[in-house]
Design an enzyme around this catalytic site. Structure first.
Site, PDB file in Angstrom:
ATOM      1  N   ASP A 311       0.853  -1.181   0.000  1.00  0.00           N
ATOM      2  CA  ASP A 311       0.000   0.000   0.000  1.00  0.00           C
ATOM      3  C   ASP A 311       0.891   1.234   0.000  1.00  0.00           C
ATOM      4  O   ASP A 311       2.111   1.156   0.193  1.00  0.00           O
ATOM      5  CB  ASP A 311      -0.946  -0.036   1.203  1.00  0.00           C
ATOM      6  CG  ASP A 311      -2.330   0.516   0.857  1.00  0.00           C
ATOM      7  OD1 ASP A 311      -2.390   1.450   0.036  1.00  0.00           O
ATOM      8  OD2 ASP A 311      -3.322   0.047   1.421  1.00  0.00           O
ATOM      9  N   TRP A 312       0.277   2.376  -0.180  1.00  0.00           N
ATOM     10  CA  TRP A 312       1.012   3.598  -0.535  1.00  0.00           C
ATOM     11  C   TRP A 312       1.790   4.188   0.644  1.00  0.00           C
ATOM     12  O   TRP A 312       1.276   4.332   1.746  1.00  0.00           O
ATOM     13  CB  TRP A 312       0.024   4.616  -1.071  1.00  0.00           C
ATOM     14  CG  TRP A 312       0.061   4.822  -2.559  1.00  0.00           C
ATOM     15  CD1 TRP A 312       0.095   6.017  -3.193  1.00  0.00           C
ATOM     16  CD2 TRP A 312       0.049   3.832  -3.605  1.00  0.00           C
ATOM     17  NE1 TRP A 312       0.113   5.827  -4.568  1.00  0.00           N
ATOM     18  CE2 TRP A 312       0.094   4.498  -4.841  1.00  0.00           C
ATOM     19  CE3 TRP A 312       0.036   2.424  -3.605  1.00  0.00           C
ATOM     20  CZ2 TRP A 312       0.112   3.836  -6.060  1.00  0.00           C
ATOM     21  CZ3 TRP A 312       0.046   1.763  -4.819  1.00  0.00           C
ATOM     22  CH2 TRP A 312       0.087   2.458  -6.027  1.00  0.00           C
TER      23      TRP A 312
END
Length: 591
Positions: A311-312
């Site tokens: 995820d970011w």
């Protein structure tokens, strides 16, 4: 530490489509410099220029120019930011970006990904606005149809629209179980039931990837492994107060069931969640750093050899798109960016989501902390996907055809029909279906739309029927970004309940609630003549069902709790755990 590849002629046999993909991968990989390999590992947001031109970047969002990413940083994986006015604009920009990539030494094509773009809802914290794409119910609304064939049809249409503009990776589906009623990310899931979530998730993957994975496919990145639903108090792990995933009911493995169905359907990529497991056998660090989960569980137990993208923003604490929120490196906040990157690689991930600094990875290799062999393991997976998608043979799209394909009349009609199919009638005292031409008082519906179904009046006292549309409640938090993630109490404010009761005292009233979370509807059911749940439905789709022009087919994708006390007493990892729910999963009336 660059190798000598740049000083020798390029062996172009990797462009020979008659050779096996594995052989092509090795031919290309053997010629790549460290810098070229490092660029593969980063997938970040990218901006379009106006009118389909290349972009000089977006300083507000911290996004570099297209040329900087492709030429200087050797990056080839990007998540498209924002909405273009037309599909043709996206396609033309995509082709220019591929031309830029083709001009580099090895000509490795770019892979464009996107978050969901087809939902009628336009909450940017949950999905990207549809723009020129056909509009459908959000995934919770697709789940409310309980129809795998409809979900697969949606995914087939979305695949045709994505490929028309050059999008080849879907950063979805999201098959987390919505087992915590307060959880802020339910809208993009398929609800609370593990069997339905798996069945619909598999249909979604089949539709996007096609009968055989290849040049016409969109690769799916299923998230958020190993299941993101059991959030403590339902809070979101973008924020430090939501970092813990807890399993008081001992149901960790239950959350894996939808992923098992996706693996069986051939899902190609996985994104682990921000959250950190607490009180389990696994290390208490975010799942993107968690070797027991990514290697022990995903790679070894399930034999998954596809791409794993974090995820970011786990590495460098970059602020989230113009906000003050940064670190989501839960459990390892104390590590340096280099140490975090090393831990992610050791855990078994292949790509750093939301990161754009290959120099950091290059330094790790040059210092001996990460060896080239480890890079090659992930580089093979990342290159294999590009070859399998046919990007080396034909990275370009027909920009002239894109506008005719994306958002076509056929696709929009299919989306509208799915919206109708998702409408769930929860209670009905007799006012539904309503007769054509009656006097209607409406809130949350444009009068010009309602006028096609009856005579629109100014006050409840003048009406034969009132129709009121509401948003499920959520607590206001300190920042705009936090408020994208609807969290906190599921009770409606007293003033909302009083307003509905006042209208209902004057005229039979239908209340439609956008149920991005399972709101406490008992007070509204008690005062309104009819209550309806939707998950992304155009007002015309709703009115078609309420008037009987279309059948009522939707059924709840989760339980609706009777009270907040029941929610607070439930175990966040256990589906269907609230005592005496007002309406059960699968409930939905016909008219």
């Amino acid at each position: 530490m660059s190798n000598d590849a740049t000083d020798t002629a390029v062996d172009t046999r990797y462009r020979d489509a008659s050779l096996p993909i594995e052989e092509r991968v090795e031919i290309l990989l053997s010629q790549m410099t460290l810098e070229e390999k490092a660029g593969l590992f980063f997938q970040t947001m990218i901006a379009m220029g106006e009118g389909g031109e290349l972009s000089d970047g977006d300083p507000f969002f911290g996004i570099a120019s297209n040329r900087e990413y492709v030429e200087a940083r050797h990056m080839t994986h990007f998540n498209l930011l924002g909405v273009a006015p037309t599909a043709g604009d996206i396609a033309r920009w995509h082709n220019k970006l591929q031309e830029l990539a083709a001009s580099t030494r090895l000509g490795i094509p770019v892979s464009i990904s996107t978050d969901p773009r087809h939902g009628f809802n336009e909450n940017p914290g949950a999905s990207i606005m549809a723009g020129p794409f056909s509009q459908w119910p959000e995934p919770l609304g697709l789940a409310a149809t309980h129809d795998p064939a409809l979900v697969e049809r949606f995914a087939e249409i979305a695949r045709r629209e994505y490929t028309a503009v050059g999008i080849r990776v879907a950063l979805h589906p999201q098959v987390d179980l919505a087992s915590e009623p307060r959880w802020a990310r339910q809208l993009q899931t398929f609800g609370e039931d593990p069997d339905l979530s798996g069945e619909l998730g598999a249909a979604y993957v089949r539709g996007f990837q096609g009968e055989a994975f290849g040049p016409g496919s969109v690769s799916t990145m299923t998230k958020h492994f190993p299941g993101g639903g059991p959030q403590k108090d339902g809070e979101d792990p973008h924020f430090d107060y939501g970092r813990e995933q807890v399993y008081p009911g001992g149901q960790f493995d239950l959350h894996l069931k939808p992923f098992e169905a996706v693996f069986a359907a051939g899902g190609r990529q996985i994104m682990p969640y921000y959250g950190m497991p607490v009180g389990t056998e696994y290390e208490e660090v975010g799942f993107g750093f968690n070797k027991g989960v990514l290697t022990g569980l995903l790679r070894e137990r399930y034999g998954f050899d596809g791409i794993v993208c974090t995820d970011w923003g786990l590495v460098t604490d970059q602020p989230i798109l113009g906000t003050d929120f940064a670190a989501r490196a839960w459990g390892v906040e104390h590590l340096t960016p280099a140490e975090r990157m090393q831990k992610i690689l050791d855990a078994g991930a292949d790509q750093f989501g939301g990161e754009d600094d290959p120099a950091l990875l290059i330094e790790l290799v040059e210092s001996g902390l990460v060896d080239q062999e480890r890079l090659d393991v992930s580089a093979r997976r990342l290159l294999r996907e590009k070859f399998a998608l046919g990007l080396f043979e034909n990275p370009f799209v027909d920009a002239e055809a894109a506008d005719a394909i994306v958002g076509s009349a056929e696709f929009r009609a299919a989306g509208l029909e799915a919206q109708r199919a998702s409408v769930a009638v929860l209670s009905n005292g007799g006012s539904l279906p309503f007769a054509a031409g009656i006097k209607l008082y409406v809130e949350g519906i444009a009068p010009e739309i309602a006028a096609a179904y009856g005579e629109v009046v100014e006050t409840p006292a003048e009406a034969d029927l009132a129709i009121v549309r509401l948003q499920a409640p959520y607590e206001q938090r300190a920042s705009m970004f936090e408020n994208f993630f609807h969290a906190g109490s599921l009770d409606f404010p007293a003033e909302t309940l009083a307003h509905v009761a006042e209208i209902a005292a004057a005229v039979p009233t239908v209340v439609d609630v956008f149920l991005d979370r399972p709101a406490i509807l008992a007070p509204i059911v008690a005062s309104a003549d009819a209550v309806v749940g939707t998950w992304g439905a155009h007002p015309a789709a709703l009115l078609d069902v309420l008037s009987g022009a279309a059948p009522a087919r939707g059924r709840l994708p989760f339980d609706l709790p009777r009270s907040m006390a029941a929610v607070e007493a439930s175990r966040p990892d256990v589906p269907f755990d609230t005592t005496d729910p007002l309406f059960r999963f699968g409930h939905g009336l016909t008219l």
